[in-house]
Design a protein around this motif. Structure first.
Motif, PDB file in Angstrom:
ATOM      1  N   GLN A  10      49.805  61.199  12.278  1.00  0.00           N
ATOM      2  CA  GLN A  10      49.669  62.259  11.288  1.00  0.00           C
ATOM      3  C   GLN A  10      50.723  62.052  10.210  1.00  0.00           C
ATOM      4  O   GLN A  10      51.914  61.938  10.503  1.00  0.00           O
ATOM      5  CB  GLN A  10      49.833  63.625  11.938  1.00  0.00           C
ATOM      6  CG  GLN A  10      49.363  64.745  11.056  1.00  0.00           C
ATOM      7  CD  GLN A  10      49.182  66.048  11.830  1.00  0.00           C
ATOM      8  OE1 GLN A  10      49.739  66.227  12.890  1.00  0.00           O
ATOM      9  NE2 GLN A  10      48.410  66.945  11.283  1.00  0.00           N
ATOM     10  N   ASP A  13      50.274  66.013   7.013  1.00  0.00           N
ATOM     11  CA  ASP A  13      49.235  66.929   7.473  1.00  0.00           C
ATOM     12  C   ASP A  13      47.832  66.326   7.521  1.00  0.00           C
ATOM     13  O   ASP A  13      46.853  67.050   7.618  1.00  0.00           O
ATOM     14  CB  ASP A  13      49.206  68.207   6.633  1.00  0.00           C
ATOM     15  CG  ASP A  13      50.552  68.905   6.613  1.00  0.00           C
ATOM     16  OD1 ASP A  13      51.271  68.826   7.626  1.00  0.00           O
ATOM     17  OD2 ASP A  13      50.896  69.521   5.589  1.00  0.00           O
ATOM     18  N   LYS A  14      47.727  65.007   7.458  1.00  0.00           N
ATOM     19  CA  LYS A  14      46.437  64.347   7.591  1.00  0.00           C
ATOM     20  C   LYS A  14      46.516  63.365   8.743  1.00  0.00           C
ATOM     21  O   LYS A  14      47.537  62.701   8.943  1.00  0.00           O
ATOM     22  CB  LYS A  14      46.059  63.578   6.318  1.00  0.00           C
ATOM     23  CG  LYS A  14      45.594  64.448   5.192  1.00  0.00           C
ATOM     24  CD  LYS A  14      45.030  63.585   4.088  1.00  0.00           C
ATOM     25  CE  LYS A  14      44.426  64.450   3.009  1.00  0.00           C
ATOM     26  NZ  LYS A  14      43.778  63.645   1.977  1.00  0.00           N
ATOM     27  N   TYR A  16      45.327  59.939  10.634  1.00  0.00           N
ATOM     28  CA  TYR A  16      44.822  58.601  10.354  1.00  0.00           C
ATOM     29  C   TYR A  16      44.674  57.869  11.679  1.00  0.00           C
ATOM     30  O   TYR A  16      45.607  57.835  12.487  1.00  0.00           O
ATOM     31  CB  TYR A  16      45.789  57.828   9.454  1.00  0.00           C
ATOM     32  CG  TYR A  16      45.966  58.457   8.099  1.00  0.00           C
ATOM     33  CD1 TYR A  16      45.149  58.108   7.040  1.00  0.00           C
ATOM     34  CD2 TYR A  16      46.958  59.419   7.878  1.00  0.00           C
ATOM     35  CE1 TYR A  16      45.311  58.688   5.786  1.00  0.00           C
ATOM     36  CE2 TYR A  16      47.121  60.005   6.629  1.00  0.00           C
ATOM     37  CZ  TYR A  16      46.300  59.629   5.598  1.00  0.00           C
ATOM     38  OH  TYR A  16      46.449  60.210   4.358  1.00  0.00           O
TER      39      TYR A  16
END
Length: 105
Positions: A10, A13-14, A16
């Motif tokens: 992360q 806040d995304k 992958y």
């Protein structure tokens, strides 16, 4: 490659999902934590807006630090470098642990 070679990290806040060899997982997770910490640092300064711009600034800062360290004479012992890396990772972990979790949804 199978999904067992996939690691989810992360960053800002995304999530992958990245395929990497088993023996590189710890390094990948550490690199992602370090990058996330740098990006959060830049975002919290309020001077840079937009994830892509934050990513570019983080990349430039990390590259600058790396090149600066390469220019320094090899006077530092390997143990000293390990301590610096360990200290940086501890600071990143501290930032990550105190940063509020994003809302799930």
């Amino acid at each position: 490659m199978s999904s067992s070679n996939s690691v989810t990290v992360q960053i800002l806040d995304k999530e992958y999902s990245i395929i990497c060899p088993q023996e590189e997982r710890n390094n990948l997770v550490s690199a992602a934590r370090y990058l996330d910490g740098k990006m959060r640092e830049i975002r919290s300064s309020g001077k840079v807006i937009g994830a892509d711009r934050i990513a570019v600034m983080a990349a430039l800062n990390i590259t600058h630090d790396l090149l600066h360290k390469q220019e320094q004479p090899d006077v530092q012992a390997s143990g000293s470098t390990r301590e610096q890396v360990r200290d940086l990772l501890e600071r990143v972990d501290l930032v990550l642990s105190t940063d509020p979790e994003p809302p799930k949804g």
